[in-house]
Write a protein that holds these residues in place. Structure first.
Motif, PDB file in Angstrom:
ATOM      1  N   GLN A  60      20.922   0.154 -26.167  1.00  0.00           N
ATOM      2  CA  GLN A  60      21.629  -0.631 -25.160  1.00  0.00           C
ATOM      3  C   GLN A  60      22.595  -1.615 -25.804  1.00  0.00           C
ATOM      4  O   GLN A  60      23.702  -1.814 -25.308  1.00  0.00           O
ATOM      5  CB  GLN A  60      20.636  -1.374 -24.267  1.00  0.00           C
ATOM      6  N   ALA A  61      22.177  -2.224 -26.900  1.00  0.00           N
ATOM      7  CA  ALA A  61      23.061  -3.157 -27.602  1.00  0.00           C
ATOM      8  C   ALA A  61      24.296  -2.436 -28.122  1.00  0.00           C
ATOM      9  O   ALA A  61      25.419  -2.947 -28.025  1.00  0.00           O
ATOM     10  CB  ALA A  61      22.304  -3.820 -28.756  1.00  0.00           C
ATOM     11  N   MET A  62      24.101  -1.232 -28.668  1.00  0.00           N
ATOM     12  CA  MET A  62      25.219  -0.446 -29.174  1.00  0.00           C
ATOM     13  C   MET A  62      26.186  -0.093 -28.048  1.00  0.00           C
ATOM     14  O   MET A  62      27.403  -0.200 -28.195  1.00  0.00           O
ATOM     15  CB  MET A  62      24.684   0.820 -29.854  1.00  0.00           C
ATOM     16  N   MET A  63      25.658   0.324 -26.913  1.00  0.00           N
ATOM     17  CA  MET A  63      26.517   0.729 -25.796  1.00  0.00           C
ATOM     18  C   MET A  63      27.270  -0.455 -25.211  1.00  0.00           C
ATOM     19  O   MET A  63      28.442  -0.347 -24.850  1.00  0.00           O
ATOM     20  CB  MET A  63      25.684   1.434 -24.731  1.00  0.00           C
ATOM     21  N   GLU A  64      26.623  -1.621 -25.140  1.00  0.00           N
ATOM     22  CA  GLU A  64      27.287  -2.807 -24.621  1.00  0.00           C
ATOM     23  C   GLU A  64      28.389  -3.268 -25.568  1.00  0.00           C
ATOM     24  O   GLU A  64      29.476  -3.668 -25.130  1.00  0.00           O
ATOM     25  CB  GLU A  64      26.276  -3.936 -24.403  1.00  0.00           C
ATOM     26  N   LEU A  65      28.125  -3.202 -26.867  1.00  0.00           N
ATOM     27  CA  LEU A  65      29.151  -3.561 -27.834  1.00  0.00           C
ATOM     28  C   LEU A  65      30.341  -2.612 -27.733  1.00  0.00           C
ATOM     29  O   LEU A  65      31.503  -3.045 -27.777  1.00  0.00           O
ATOM     30  CB  LEU A  65      28.571  -3.527 -29.250  1.00  0.00           C
ATOM     31  N   GLY A  66      30.056  -1.316 -27.583  1.00  0.00           N
ATOM     32  CA  GLY A  66      31.140  -0.349 -27.401  1.00  0.00           C
ATOM     33  C   GLY A  66      31.948  -0.628 -26.153  1.00  0.00           C
ATOM     34  O   GLY A  66      33.184  -0.519 -26.159  1.00  0.00           O
ATOM     35  N   ARG A  67      31.266  -1.011 -25.067  1.00  0.00           N
ATOM     36  CA  ARG A  67      31.964  -1.337 -23.821  1.00  0.00           C
ATOM     37  C   ARG A  67      32.885  -2.539 -24.010  1.00  0.00           C
ATOM     38  O   ARG A  67      34.020  -2.552 -23.546  1.00  0.00           O
ATOM     39  CB  ARG A  67      30.953  -1.624 -22.713  1.00  0.00           C
ATOM     40  N   ARG A  68      32.390  -3.543 -24.725  1.00  0.00           N
ATOM     41  CA  ARG A  68      33.192  -4.750 -24.942  1.00  0.00           C
ATOM     42  C   ARG A  68      34.386  -4.487 -25.840  1.00  0.00           C
ATOM     43  O   ARG A  68      35.469  -5.050 -25.648  1.00  0.00           O
ATOM     44  CB  ARG A  68      32.311  -5.857 -25.541  1.00  0.00           C
ATOM     45  N   ILE A  69      34.204  -3.626 -26.837  1.00  0.00           N
ATOM     46  CA  ILE A  69      35.326  -3.264 -27.699  1.00  0.00           C
ATOM     47  C   ILE A  69      36.399  -2.543 -26.888  1.00  0.00           C
ATOM     48  O   ILE A  69      37.592  -2.834 -27.015  1.00  0.00           O
ATOM     49  CB  ILE A  69      34.843  -2.385 -28.865  1.00  0.00           C
ATOM     50  N   ALA A  70      35.965  -1.598 -26.050  1.00  0.00           N
ATOM     51  CA  ALA A  70      36.912  -0.858 -25.215  1.00  0.00           C
ATOM     52  C   ALA A  70      37.639  -1.795 -24.256  1.00  0.00           C
ATOM     53  O   ALA A  70      38.850  -1.667 -24.035  1.00  0.00           O
ATOM     54  CB  ALA A  70      36.180   0.233 -24.436  1.00  0.00           C
ATOM     55  N   GLN A  71      36.903  -2.753 -23.688  1.00  0.00           N
ATOM     56  CA  GLN A  71      37.507  -3.711 -22.769  1.00  0.00           C
ATOM     57  C   GLN A  71      38.535  -4.573 -23.495  1.00  0.00           C
ATOM     58  O   GLN A  71      39.623  -4.839 -22.979  1.00  0.00           O
ATOM     59  CB  GLN A  71      36.429  -4.587 -22.147  1.00  0.00           C
ATOM     60  N   ALA A  72      38.199  -5.001 -24.713  1.00  0.00           N
ATOM     61  CA  ALA A  72      39.115  -5.827 -25.493  1.00  0.00           C
ATOM     62  C   ALA A  72      40.387  -5.063 -25.836  1.00  0.00           C
ATOM     63  O   ALA A  72      41.496  -5.610 -25.783  1.00  0.00           O
ATOM     64  CB  ALA A  72      38.435  -6.310 -26.770  1.00  0.00           C
ATOM     65  N   GLU A  73      40.254  -3.782 -26.171  1.00  0.00           N
ATOM     66  CA  GLU A  73      41.421  -2.958 -26.496  1.00  0.00           C
ATOM     67  C   GLU A  73      42.312  -2.780 -25.272  1.00  0.00           C
ATOM     68  O   GLU A  73      43.539  -2.799 -25.362  1.00  0.00           O
ATOM     69  CB  GLU A  73      40.972  -1.596 -27.023  1.00  0.00           C
ATOM     70  N   THR A  74      41.674  -2.623 -24.105  1.00  0.00           N
ATOM     71  CA  THR A  74      42.439  -2.485 -22.867  1.00  0.00           C
ATOM     72  C   THR A  74      43.222  -3.748 -22.580  1.00  0.00           C
ATOM     73  O   THR A  74      44.398  -3.703 -22.192  1.00  0.00           O
ATOM     74  CB  THR A  74      41.503  -2.173 -21.683  1.00  0.00           C
TER      75      THR A  74
END
Length: 226
Positions: free
Chosen positions: A84-98
Motif C-alpha cells: 500500500q505504501a508503494m502504491m500510494e507513493l506511485g500515485r503521488r509521483i504521478a500526481q506531481a508529474e501531472t
C-alpha cells in the motif's frame, strides 16, 4: 508455472534490474521484488503471478485495501502495508508529474478541475495552487479545512508554500458546500487581504475561484479586484 527454485526466482529479477533497468522487467518480476519472499507452498514468483492473474487490470491493485491484501495467501500484514505504501507513493509521483505538466490557461479550465476535487465536499476547503513563470502548477496545497473566514485566511500559511516552492504566482480556490458559488463579503475580504500580502512579497494573485457543485465564480472574470 516457474520451475526454478525460490532462491533463483528471488535473485533473477533483481539482477535483471541491475543490468537492464527496471523498465525491462515484467509486472510479475517487479511485484516479486517488492514481495521479496514466498511461502512454504509457493515461490515469490508464483505468488506474484497469482495476484496479478486475479486482477482484471493492473490498476485494480491500487484499490485493494489492507484487509483485502491480507486475504491473499502469502501476503501478511507487513507485506500488505509495504504494498500500500508503494502504491500510494506511485500515485503521488504521478500526481506531481501531472501538476508539473499542467499549464493554467483559463479560469474555466481550472474551475472544471477543482469542481471534480472539491465540488461535493461537505466542508469548506481552501486550496492554493502555486505556479511558475510559465503558469505551470508546481505545487497544490490544501491550506485548511473548515471556515474560510478563519482569521481571514492567514496569509502566512499561504505564502509559506509560495516561498518554499519558489512560485511566482498563485491561485486560491475554495468551495461552497451550500451549492451557491456567489461570493460573500468575507470572500471579498479574503481576496483583497491575500492580494495585498502577495504584492508585498513580489507575488501575483492570479485568481480566486469559488466552486460549488458544477458552478464556479472567478474573481478575475467577474470583478476588478484582481
Amino acid at each position: 508455472m516457474y520451475s526454478i527454485s525460490f532462491q533463483e526466482a528471488a535473485l533473477m529479477p533483481r539482477e535483471r534490474l541491475l543490468t537492464q533497468g527496471a523498465e525491462q522487467l515484467s509486472n510479475q518480476e517487479l511485484l516479486a521484488i517488492l514481495l521479496r519472499t514466498g511461502s512454504k507452498k509457493e515461490s515469490v514468483f508464483q505468488i506474484s503471478h497469482r495476484i496479478l492473474s486475479s486482477l482484471s487490470k493492473l490498476t485494480d491493485l491500487r484499490y485493494l485495501s489492507l484487509q483485502e491484501l491480507q486475504t491473499i495467501s502469502g501476503i501478511g500484514q507487513v507485506k500488505a502495508i509495504e504494498l500500500q505504501a508503494m502504491m500510494e507513493l506511485g500515485r503521488r509521483i504521478a500526481q506531481a508529474e501531472t501538476l508539473e505538466r499542467e499549464q493554467i490557461l483559463s479560469s474555466q479550465k481550472l474551475a472544471q478541475k477543482m469542481q471534480q476535487e472539491l465540488g461535493d465536499k461537505k466542508q469548506e476547503h481552501l486550496v492554493a495552487l502555486y505556479l511558475n513563470t510559465q503558469n505551470h502548477i508546481i505545487h497544490q496545497q490544501t491550506i485548511f479545512i473548515g471556515s474560510v473566514s478563519r482569521s481571514i485566511a492567514e496569509p502566512r500559511e499561504i505564502l509559506h508554500y509560495a516561498l518554499k516552492h519558489m512560485a511566482s504566482s498563485l491561485i486560491l480556490v475554495h468551495n461552497h458546500p451550500s451549492g451557491s458559488a456567489y461570493p460573500s463579503k468575507n470572500d471579498d475580504q479574503v481576496t483583497q487581504h491575500i492580494k495585498e500580502a502577495c504584492q508585498m512579497m513580489g507575488l501575483t494573485l492570479l485568481d480566486h475561484l469559488i466552486v460549488a457543485g458544477q458552478n464556479y465564480y472567478s474573481y478575475r472574470e467577474e470583478t476588478d479586484l484582481l
